[in-house]
Scaffold this active site. Structure first.
Site, PDB file in Angstrom:
ATOM      1  CG  MET A  35      41.047  25.011 -87.272  1.00 12.27           C
ATOM      2  SD  MET A  35      42.345  23.830 -87.577  1.00 12.27           S
ATOM      3  CE  MET A  35      43.039  24.218 -89.294  1.00 12.27           C
ATOM      4  CG  HIS A  60      38.317  20.184 -79.382  1.00 10.70           C
ATOM      5  ND1 HIS A  60      38.365  21.693 -80.172  1.00 10.70           N
ATOM      6  CD2 HIS A  60      39.664  19.710 -79.573  1.00 10.70           C
ATOM      7  CE1 HIS A  60      39.383  21.742 -79.391  1.00 10.70           C
ATOM      8  NE2 HIS A  60      40.595  20.917 -79.268  1.00 10.70           N
ATOM      9  CG  MET A  84      31.099  25.544 -83.415  1.00 13.86           C
ATOM     10  SD  MET A  84      29.937  26.900 -83.455  1.00 13.86           S
ATOM     11  CE  MET A  84      30.096  26.521 -85.062  1.00 13.86           C
ATOM     12  CD  GLU A  85      29.436  20.380 -82.011  1.00 15.89           C
ATOM     13  OE1 GLU A  85      30.774  19.995 -81.582  1.00 15.89           O
ATOM     14  OE2 GLU A  85      29.584  21.542 -81.173  1.00 15.89           O
ATOM     15  CG  ASP A 138      15.752  17.675-100.097  1.00  9.66           C
ATOM     16  OD1 ASP A 138      15.893  17.681-101.579  1.00  9.66           O
ATOM     17  OD2 ASP A 138      16.007  16.948-100.280  1.00  9.66           O
TER      18      ASP A 138
END
Length: 159
Positions: A76, A78, A112-113, A127
Site C-alpha cells: 500500500m 505509493h 517509509m523510504e 552482509d
C-alpha cells in the site's frame, strides 16, 4: 471502526489510500539506525580491509536502491518521485550509525523510504562484514541492528 483506518474500506478490505486530491508539497524525512559490531570489525571497515570490498560505499548504494524501490516492498506504499537521497555514516568504537535523508515533491511523505534506506544499508553492512563477525560456532553473538527510527519529517507548501 474501519472508517477510522485509512488502509481499509467499509468491509475491512485492505486498500491503498487515495492521495489524488492532495496538493503537492515538498517533503523530507530523515531516519537513523545502527549496527553493533566488534571493535576489530569497525577498524577493518575504517581501514577498508574487508575482503568483500568497500563496506560503506556498498552500503550507500544499497541504501539508495532501497529508497528507490520502497513502493515494491511495503504494501500500500505509493510510488513517489525521489528528488534526493543523502546517506551519512558515523563510525564509533563498536557500532556504525547510518542516517538516510530522503526528499520528494508530491502528495505523500517519504518516511517509509528513509526507513527502508536505513534498514537495507545496515543489512548490507552486515552482509559485507559477516565473516569478521562470526564466532567459532558460526554465530553472531555481538552483531545486532537496532535503534531504527524516523528522526525528522517535514513538509512545506510549494506556494
Amino acid at each position: 471502526m474501519s472508517e477510522d483506518l485509512t488502509h481499509t474500506d467499509e468491509e475491512g478490505n485492505v486498500q491503498m489510500v487515495d492521495v489524488g486530491d492532495k496538493p503537492d508539497t515538498a517533503r523530507r524525512a530523515v531516519a537513523r539506525g545502527e549496527i553493533q559490531l566488534q571493535p576489530s570489525t569497525i577498524q577493518s571497515v575504517r581501514d577498508d580491509d574487508i575482503g568483500k570490498g568497500n563496506v560503506l560505499a556498498t552500503a550507500r548504494v544499497g541504501a539508495v536502491q532501497a529508497v528507490k524501490h520502497t513502493w515494491e516492498t511495503i504494501p500500500m506504499c505509493h510510488q513517489i518521485p525521489i528528488t534526493n537521497v543523502e546517506t551519512d555514516f558515523d563510525l564509533r568504537e563498536d557500532r556504525i550509525t547510518l542516517e538516510v535523508a530522503v526528499e520528494t515533491t508530491g502528495k505523500t511523505g517519504c518516511e517509509m523510504e528513509a526507513l527502508e534506506g536505513v534498514t537495507s544499508g545496515l543489512n548490507v553492512i552486515w552482509d559485507m562484514v559477516k565473516a569478521a563477525e562470526k564466532d567459532e560456532d558460526g554465530q553472531y553473538p555481538e552483531t545486532s541492528i537496532g535503534e531504527v527510527r524516523v528522526v525528522t519529517k517535514r513538509k512545506r507548501s510549494l506556494q
